[in-house]
Structure formats: C-alpha cells, structure tokens
Design an enzyme around this catalytic site. Sequence first.
Site, PDB file in Angstrom:
ATOM      1  N   SER A 160       0.867  -1.177   0.000  1.00 39.33           N
ATOM      2  CA  SER A 160       0.000   0.000   0.000  1.00 39.33           C
ATOM      3  C   SER A 160       0.907   1.231   0.000  1.00 39.33           C
ATOM      4  O   SER A 160       2.076   1.141   0.407  1.00 39.33           O
ATOM      5  CB  SER A 160      -0.832   0.001   1.278  1.00 39.33           C
ATOM      6  OG  SER A 160      -1.489   1.239   1.459  1.00 39.33           O
ATOM      7  N   TYR A 173      -3.117  -1.646  10.131  1.00 34.56           N
ATOM      8  CA  TYR A 173      -2.980  -1.801   8.669  1.00 34.56           C
ATOM      9  C   TYR A 173      -1.615  -1.279   8.223  1.00 34.56           C
ATOM     10  O   TYR A 173      -0.876  -1.966   7.502  1.00 34.56           O
ATOM     11  CB  TYR A 173      -4.103  -1.012   7.995  1.00 34.56           C
ATOM     12  CG  TYR A 173      -4.161  -1.122   6.486  1.00 34.56           C
ATOM     13  CD1 TYR A 173      -4.811  -2.190   5.872  1.00 34.56           C
ATOM     14  CD2 TYR A 173      -3.592  -0.141   5.671  1.00 34.56           C
ATOM     15  CE1 TYR A 173      -4.891  -2.277   4.491  1.00 34.56           C
ATOM     16  CE2 TYR A 173      -3.665  -0.225   4.291  1.00 34.56           C
ATOM     17  CZ  TYR A 173      -4.307  -1.293   3.699  1.00 34.56           C
ATOM     18  OH  TYR A 173      -4.384  -1.379   2.331  1.00 34.56           O
TER      19      TYR A 173
HETATM   20  N1  LIG Z   1      -8.551  -0.345  -1.987  1.00 33.86           N
HETATM   21  C1  LIG Z   1      -7.506   0.404  -1.639  1.00 33.86           C
HETATM   22  O1  LIG Z   1      -7.608   1.629  -1.527  1.00 33.86           O
HETATM   23  C2  LIG Z   1      -6.157  -0.200  -1.390  1.00 33.86           C
HETATM   24  C3  LIG Z   1      -5.032   0.641  -1.375  1.00 33.86           C
HETATM   25  C4  LIG Z   1      -3.774   0.076  -1.165  1.00 33.86           C
HETATM   26  C5  LIG Z   1      -3.646  -1.281  -0.975  1.00 33.86           C
HETATM   27  N2  LIG Z   1      -4.760  -2.071  -0.980  1.00 33.86           N
HETATM   28  C6  LIG Z   1      -4.572  -3.504  -0.790  1.00 33.86           C
HETATM   29  O2  LIG Z   1      -4.991  -4.171  -1.955  1.00 33.86           O
HETATM   30  C7  LIG Z   1      -5.379  -5.515  -1.642  1.00 33.86           C
HETATM   31  C8  LIG Z   1      -6.714  -5.828  -2.284  1.00 33.86           C
HETATM   32  O3  LIG Z   1      -7.730  -5.027  -1.729  1.00 33.86           O
HETATM   33  P1  LIG Z   1      -9.020  -4.508  -2.552  1.00 33.86           P
HETATM   34  O4  LIG Z   1      -8.889  -3.053  -2.687  1.00 33.86           O
HETATM   35  O5  LIG Z   1      -9.202  -5.345  -3.758  1.00 33.86           O
HETATM   36  O6  LIG Z   1     -10.168  -4.785  -1.459  1.00 33.86           O
HETATM   37  P2  LIG Z   1     -11.353  -5.865  -1.410  1.00 33.86           P
HETATM   38  O7  LIG Z   1     -11.892  -5.804  -0.039  1.00 33.86           O
HETATM   39  O8  LIG Z   1     -12.294  -5.632  -2.541  1.00 33.86           O
HETATM   40  O9  LIG Z   1     -10.617  -7.250  -1.690  1.00 33.86           O
HETATM   41  C9  LIG Z   1      -9.842  -7.918  -0.725  1.00 33.86           C
HETATM   42  C10 LIG Z   1     -10.109  -9.408  -0.860  1.00 33.86           C
HETATM   43  O10 LIG Z   1      -9.274 -10.096   0.080  1.00 33.86           O
HETATM   44  C11 LIG Z   1     -10.051 -11.111   0.688  1.00 33.86           C
HETATM   45  N3  LIG Z   1      -9.515 -11.458   2.021  1.00 33.86           N
HETATM   46  C12 LIG Z   1      -9.512 -10.654   3.110  1.00 33.86           C
HETATM   47  N4  LIG Z   1      -9.022 -11.313   4.162  1.00 33.86           N
HETATM   48  C13 LIG Z   1      -8.711 -12.568   3.727  1.00 33.86           C
HETATM   49  C14 LIG Z   1      -8.172 -13.713   4.366  1.00 33.86           C
HETATM   50  N5  LIG Z   1      -7.862 -13.706   5.674  1.00 33.86           N
HETATM   51  N6  LIG Z   1      -7.968 -14.827   3.609  1.00 33.86           N
HETATM   52  C15 LIG Z   1      -8.278 -14.837   2.295  1.00 33.86           C
HETATM   53  N7  LIG Z   1      -8.822 -13.787   1.646  1.00 33.86           N
HETATM   54  C16 LIG Z   1      -9.022 -12.660   2.352  1.00 33.86           C
HETATM   55  C17 LIG Z   1     -11.430 -10.507   0.801  1.00 33.86           C
HETATM   56  O11 LIG Z   1     -12.437 -11.500   1.009  1.00 33.86           O
HETATM   57  C18 LIG Z   1     -11.559  -9.757  -0.520  1.00 33.86           C
HETATM   58  O12 LIG Z   1     -12.124 -10.551  -1.542  1.00 33.86           O
HETATM   59  C19 LIG Z   1      -5.374  -5.571  -0.104  1.00 33.86           C
HETATM   60  O13 LIG Z   1      -4.183  -6.172   0.341  1.00 33.86           O
HETATM   61  C20 LIG Z   1      -5.417  -4.113   0.295  1.00 33.86           C
HETATM   62  O14 LIG Z   1      -4.879  -3.902   1.576  1.00 33.86           O
HETATM   63  C21 LIG Z   1      -5.997  -1.565  -1.193  1.00 33.86           C
END
Ligand SMILES: NC(=O)c1ccc[n+]([C@@H]2O[C@H](COP(=O)([O-])OP(=O)(O)OC[C@H]3O[C@@H](n4cnc5c(N)ncnc54)[C@H](O)[C@@H]3O)[C@@H](O)[C@H]2O)c1
Length: 281
Positions: A160, A173
């Site tokens: 992130s 986080y």
């Molecule tokens: N959305 C943002 O702004 C953002 C920014 C920077 C980084 N991220 C990172 O990107 C990645 C993807 O996030 P996203 O934005 O697609 O969000 P999202 O919530 O749409 O997707 C995350 C997915 O991870 C799965 N997940 C969560 N915990 C889990 C576990 N213990 N075991 C297996 N699966 C699990 C969830 O069920 C979900 O399908 C994450 O690591 C998040 O921290 C997101």
Amino acid sequence: MSAANGRVAGKVALVTGAARGQGRSHTVALAAEGADVIALDLCAPVEGMAYRPATEADLEQTVREAEAAGGRVIPGVVDVRDLERLEEVIDAAVAELGGLDIVAANAGIVHLPAPAVETDPERWRAMIDTNLTGVWNTCRVAVPHIVAGGRGGAIAITSSAGALKGYPGVAGYIAAKHGLVGLTRSLAVELGPERIRVNHIAPTQVSTEMIHNEAIYKLFCPDSEEPTREEFAAASEAMHLLPVPWVEPADVTAALLFLVSDDARFITASTLPVDAGVNQH
Ligand SMILES: NC(=O)c1ccc[n+]([C@@H]2O[C@H](COP(=O)([O-])OP(=O)(O)OC[C@H]3O[C@@H](n4cnc5c(N)ncnc54)[C@H](O)[C@@H]3O)[C@@H](O)[C@H]2O)c1
C-alpha cells in the site's frame, strides 16, 4: 489495459483475495494473458471489518470471468491466516496444474478506524495476521513449489502507499503493510539464486469496496457528519499530485502483469508505486 498478449502464457499463477476488487482484476488478466490460476479467497468477514465481506458468489463470478478470458481456474475458499488449510488447498491445486510460477499475494483487510493506542486488540491482531502473516503464509506454501519447478518465478506482494508512510486511524494496517516491505526484501535476497523475483506494489486508494464505505469516508472527511462519495473524492484527490481521487483495479493489475512477466526479468526487491504521486508529499 493493453490487449492480451500471452505475457504469462503457459504459467501457473496463484492469486489470494481473488473474489473481487483487485484480486478479481488480477485473476482475469492473468488468465487472459495465458496463465492457469489458483484463485483463493476467504469469502467471509474478518473481525473489525466495517464493509461488506466478499462471498462465494463473488469468487464464482471471478471464475466465470477468468474462464471466459481463456484461462483454467481452480478456486478455493481459504483463510490466508490458516497455514495448514492453505497448504492443503495450494498443494492440491499445484499438483493438478503441474507447477507454480507466479504469486499475487493480494488478500487484505482494513479495520474500523481508531487511533493507534485505542485500537481494539482483536482488530489489531486481525490486521497483522491477515495483512502480514497471511502473506508470509502464502509465500511459505508457494515458494517450495516454485523452487521445485526449477524455472524461476515471480512474487508480487500488494502492500500500500501506507507501506511507506503513516496515515491516521489505521495503525494496524499501516504496521502490517510496512512489514511487507521487509518481507519482500528478505524473500528477494533469499530467492535471488533461484531466479525468483520478489517485488511489492504500493497503491494509493483503489476504487474497491475497501474504500467505498462509510467508515473510510468518515476517516478522510472527519468534519462531515455523513460524508458523500464526492466529499471523499475531493479529500482523497487533495493528497495526490495527479488530479485523481483514486486509481482503478486495472491500474494495479497493469503493474502486477509487468512485474510478473519477463518484461521485469531483472527487477527484484523493488517497490512499484501506483499512487498518483501520494508518496511525494
Ligand atoms: N482499496 C484500496 O484503496 C487499497 C489501497 C492500497 C492497498 N490495498 C490492498 O490491496 C489488496 C486488495 O484489496 P481490494 O482493494 O481489492 O479490497 P477488497 O476488499 O475488494 O478485496 C480484498 C479481498 O481479500 C479477501 N480477504 C480478506 N481477508 C482474507 C483472508 N484472511 N484470507 C483470504 N482472503 C481474504 C477478501 O475477502 C476480498 O475478496 C489488499 O491487500 C489491500 O490492503 C488496497
């Protein structure tokens, strides 16, 4: 994103957090670019989440889209915190697909915002266990399979923009994501001789359900009673050098495809920001 070009043709990829958001985008794109994909997701809530959890129907939708894009997909409902079950599911899928070349360690959650020292201990643990230990678990199971293939490989960890700087209200986080920088570098050092490259992608806000929810809107707009999507967009955009409030999952997928393809064959131990310049402030 550019048209499919067979950039990972004949490879086997593992994607965690594949049910929706960035994980779905990665799964579909890897399939379109010629890979078979092991698509894993918890499909259930994690303690402290303040937004809709992914479901098995979401994961099924990912599988449909990836298969339509041309790839073979083996889905699995598994918690990245559960090392034993992760091993069972990945080992079986790798045996069926005949190897493993690529890992997109993407699963993650954000907890209900609170100041660092007021964070509920259970929520703190859920952040570290999922966002840091979950990635380590994924690599712990995946790496021996890549090594056994003898053809090298690539691991792209999703950290992130918050892996490189602090943000208020989400210390668990941020701490976990900072930890991923160390994990990336440690793995890259150890796995270089095996021709396994390890990098991490550091996105700013990505337009997924993780950010489009009341808790995150309030975190970014503390002075608003009921912040709207437009208010959140303005607050988010103000942090960026480029005039955008967030990036799309496809933007992160473009970075991922670059890192795991031969286009990046000599890139390892690196940070690839997809952050509209947020980390230049
Ligand atoms: N959305 C943002 O702004 C953002 C920014 C920077 C980084 N991220 C990172 O990107 C990645 C993807 O996030 P996203 O934005 O697609 O969000 P999202 O919530 O749409 O997707 C995350 C997915 O991870 C799965 N997940 C969560 N915990 C889990 C576990 N213990 N075991 C297996 N699966 C699990 C969830 O069920 C979900 O399908 C994450 O690591 C998040 O921290 C997101």
